[in-house]
Design an enzyme around this catalytic site. Structure first.
Site, PDB file in Angstrom:
ATOM      1  N   LYS A  16     140.061  22.810 -35.737  1.00 54.06           N
ATOM      2  CA  LYS A  16     139.893  21.669 -34.845  1.00 54.06           C
ATOM      3  C   LYS A  16     141.260  21.246 -34.273  1.00 54.06           C
ATOM      4  O   LYS A  16     142.306  21.684 -34.783  1.00 54.06           O
ATOM      5  CB  LYS A  16     139.246  20.520 -35.630  1.00 54.06           C
ATOM      6  CG  LYS A  16     137.840  20.852 -36.170  1.00 54.06           C
ATOM      7  CD  LYS A  16     137.242  19.639 -36.890  1.00 54.06           C
ATOM      8  CE  LYS A  16     135.884  19.936 -37.497  1.00 54.06           C
ATOM      9  NZ  LYS A  16     135.278  18.728 -38.128  1.00 54.06           N
ATOM     10  N   TYR A  56     127.229  19.611 -32.484  1.00 54.81           N
ATOM     11  CA  TYR A  56     126.964  18.507 -33.408  1.00 54.81           C
ATOM     12  C   TYR A  56     125.659  17.786 -33.044  1.00 54.81           C
ATOM     13  O   TYR A  56     125.564  16.552 -33.146  1.00 54.81           O
ATOM     14  CB  TYR A  56     128.150  17.537 -33.434  1.00 54.81           C
ATOM     15  CG  TYR A  56     129.339  18.058 -34.209  1.00 54.81           C
ATOM     16  CD1 TYR A  56     129.182  18.731 -35.429  1.00 54.81           C
ATOM     17  CD2 TYR A  56     130.637  17.872 -33.740  1.00 54.81           C
ATOM     18  CE1 TYR A  56     130.270  19.209 -36.147  1.00 54.81           C
ATOM     19  CE2 TYR A  56     131.738  18.336 -34.459  1.00 54.81           C
ATOM     20  CZ  TYR A  56     131.552  19.001 -35.659  1.00 54.81           C
ATOM     21  OH  TYR A  56     132.632  19.448 -36.378  1.00 54.81           O
ATOM     22  N   PHE A  64     129.284   6.954 -34.419  1.00 55.76           N
ATOM     23  CA  PHE A  64     130.630   7.526 -34.250  1.00 55.76           C
ATOM     24  C   PHE A  64     130.640   8.760 -33.355  1.00 55.76           C
ATOM     25  O   PHE A  64     131.676   9.396 -33.202  1.00 55.76           O
ATOM     26  CB  PHE A  64     131.247   7.854 -35.623  1.00 55.76           C
ATOM     27  CG  PHE A  64     130.459   8.827 -36.472  1.00 55.76           C
ATOM     28  CD1 PHE A  64     130.538  10.199 -36.259  1.00 55.76           C
ATOM     29  CD2 PHE A  64     129.633   8.361 -37.490  1.00 55.76           C
ATOM     30  CE1 PHE A  64     129.828  11.095 -37.038  1.00 55.76           C
ATOM     31  CE2 PHE A  64     128.905   9.250 -38.285  1.00 55.76           C
ATOM     32  CZ  PHE A  64     129.011  10.628 -38.045  1.00 55.76           C
ATOM     33  N   THR A 105     133.366  17.274 -46.679  1.00 56.80           N
ATOM     34  CA  THR A 105     133.465  16.727 -45.319  1.00 56.80           C
ATOM     35  C   THR A 105     134.460  15.559 -45.256  1.00 56.80           C
ATOM     36  O   THR A 105     135.319  15.518 -44.370  1.00 56.80           O
ATOM     37  CB  THR A 105     132.076  16.229 -44.855  1.00 56.80           C
ATOM     38  OG1 THR A 105     131.151  17.308 -44.951  1.00 56.80           O
ATOM     39  CG2 THR A 105     132.124  15.709 -43.435  1.00 56.80           C
ATOM     40  N   ARG A 116     140.769  20.555 -46.362  1.00 54.34           N
ATOM     41  CA  ARG A 116     140.490  19.192 -45.891  1.00 54.34           C
ATOM     42  C   ARG A 116     141.145  18.146 -46.787  1.00 54.34           C
ATOM     43  O   ARG A 116     141.627  17.111 -46.310  1.00 54.34           O
ATOM     44  CB  ARG A 116     138.979  18.986 -45.816  1.00 54.34           C
ATOM     45  CG  ARG A 116     138.341  19.761 -44.647  1.00 54.34           C
ATOM     46  CD  ARG A 116     136.842  19.796 -44.780  1.00 54.34           C
ATOM     47  NE  ARG A 116     136.171  20.121 -43.528  1.00 54.34           N
ATOM     48  CZ  ARG A 116     134.842  20.151 -43.390  1.00 54.34           C
ATOM     49  NH1 ARG A 116     134.050  19.897 -44.424  1.00 54.34           N
ATOM     50  NH2 ARG A 116     134.300  20.443 -42.225  1.00 54.34           N
ATOM     51  N   ASN A 130     139.108  16.332 -40.219  1.00 55.52           N
ATOM     52  CA  ASN A 130     139.131  17.199 -41.402  1.00 55.52           C
ATOM     53  C   ASN A 130     139.515  18.647 -41.097  1.00 55.52           C
ATOM     54  O   ASN A 130     139.145  19.562 -41.832  1.00 55.52           O
ATOM     55  CB  ASN A 130     137.812  17.082 -42.179  1.00 55.52           C
ATOM     56  CG  ASN A 130     136.616  17.353 -41.301  1.00 55.52           C
ATOM     57  OD1 ASN A 130     136.762  17.831 -40.174  1.00 55.52           O
ATOM     58  ND2 ASN A 130     135.437  17.065 -41.803  1.00 55.52           N
ATOM     59  N   HIS A 133     136.120  23.263 -39.043  1.00 50.06           N
ATOM     60  CA  HIS A 133     134.662  23.334 -39.154  1.00 50.06           C
ATOM     61  C   HIS A 133     134.314  24.661 -39.811  1.00 50.06           C
ATOM     62  O   HIS A 133     134.972  25.666 -39.557  1.00 50.06           O
ATOM     63  CB  HIS A 133     134.017  23.298 -37.755  1.00 50.06           C
ATOM     64  CG  HIS A 133     132.575  23.722 -37.808  1.00 50.06           C
ATOM     65  ND1 HIS A 133     131.572  22.864 -38.193  1.00 50.06           N
ATOM     66  CD2 HIS A 133     131.986  24.934 -37.612  1.00 50.06           C
ATOM     67  CE1 HIS A 133     130.422  23.539 -38.197  1.00 50.06           C
ATOM     68  NE2 HIS A 133     130.642  24.783 -37.854  1.00 50.06           N
ATOM     69  N   GLU A 144     125.403  28.659 -34.484  1.00 49.18           N
ATOM     70  CA  GLU A 144     126.772  28.378 -34.027  1.00 49.18           C
ATOM     71  C   GLU A 144     127.433  29.605 -33.402  1.00 49.18           C
ATOM     72  O   GLU A 144     128.134  29.493 -32.392  1.00 49.18           O
ATOM     73  CB  GLU A 144     127.599  27.837 -35.200  1.00 49.18           C
ATOM     74  CG  GLU A 144     127.122  26.453 -35.642  1.00 49.18           C
ATOM     75  CD  GLU A 144     127.687  26.012 -36.985  1.00 49.18           C
ATOM     76  OE1 GLU A 144     128.515  26.747 -37.567  1.00 49.18           O
ATOM     77  OE2 GLU A 144     127.301  24.920 -37.455  1.00 49.18           O
TER      78      GLU A 144
END
Ligand code: IDP
Ligand code: MG
Length: 175
Positions: A16, A56, A64, A105, A116, A130, A133, A144
């Site tokens: 990320k 997501y 959020f 997570t 993480r 974090n 993914h 995915e």
């Protein structure tokens, strides 16, 4: 199980934007060495709103979600960081091995030795930054990989494909 019957799994790993901001790319690749998996696809991607909504999908109604979009697209960190690195890894028990190295997570609850746990944080807006993914099941890995990669971007055909003609060219798509 004998060597011949062990089943390979596939998993999508995404570094990320916070992984890139913190210059963790080499470090994260090194952490995954211990899983003894193989990289069969890799690329850099600028993440659109549409891609975040698809990736997501299960979080789209969360309060959020918009902050998660800002984080995952890299907008939180400015134009130089509006990118992620995406990988497909292959190997025995790939999904659980990668999830274990990644950690829980919530970075505050993750094993401090995990990626993480060591490098994540919760940002001012409450988003769990974090770092990576990773797919959580064979079903989500398939969804995915279909979403993030075209068949010809992976060095082998891990899911069924079909040939279609577009603008007089034959292209290969996921079934
Ligand atoms: P996962 O990344 O461990 O599979 P998911 O529940 O699929 O966890 O959530 C996707 C991402 O959304 C997380 O990695 C994290 O960045 C963010 N996230 C999930 N739940 C929360 C939350 O309750 N507050 C803030 N951010 C969250
Ligand atoms: Mg998830």
């Amino acid at each position: 199980m004998t060597e011949a019957t062990k089943k390979d799994q596939y998993t999508l790993i995404i570094m990320k934007p916070d992984a890139l901001v913190k210059s963790l790319t080499g470090n994260i690749l090194a952490r995954f060495l211990e899983a003894r998996l193989r990289i069969i696809g890799a690329k850099v991607v600028k993440v659109s709103r549409e891609l975040v909504e698809q990736h997501y999908e299960h979080l789209i109604d969360e309060p959020f979600f918009n902050d998660l979009y800002e984080y995952f697209s890299g907008k939180t960190y400015g134009p130089n960081y509006e990118r992620v690195l995406a990988f497909v890894y292959e190997g025995e028990d790939a999904i659980s091995k990668v999830r274990r190295i990644a950690g829980a997570t919530n970075p505050l609850e993750a094993d401090p030795i995990s990626i993480r746990g060591a490098y994540g944080r919760i940002n001012k807006k409450g988003v769990m930054e974090n770092v990576i993914h990773c797919s959580d099941s064979e079903e989500s890995a398939k969804k995915e990989v279909h979403l993030w990669f075209d068949p010809d971007e992976i060095i082998k055909e891990i899911y069924p494909t079909k040939k279609v003609v577009k603008n007089n060219y034959e292209v290969i798509e996921w079934v």
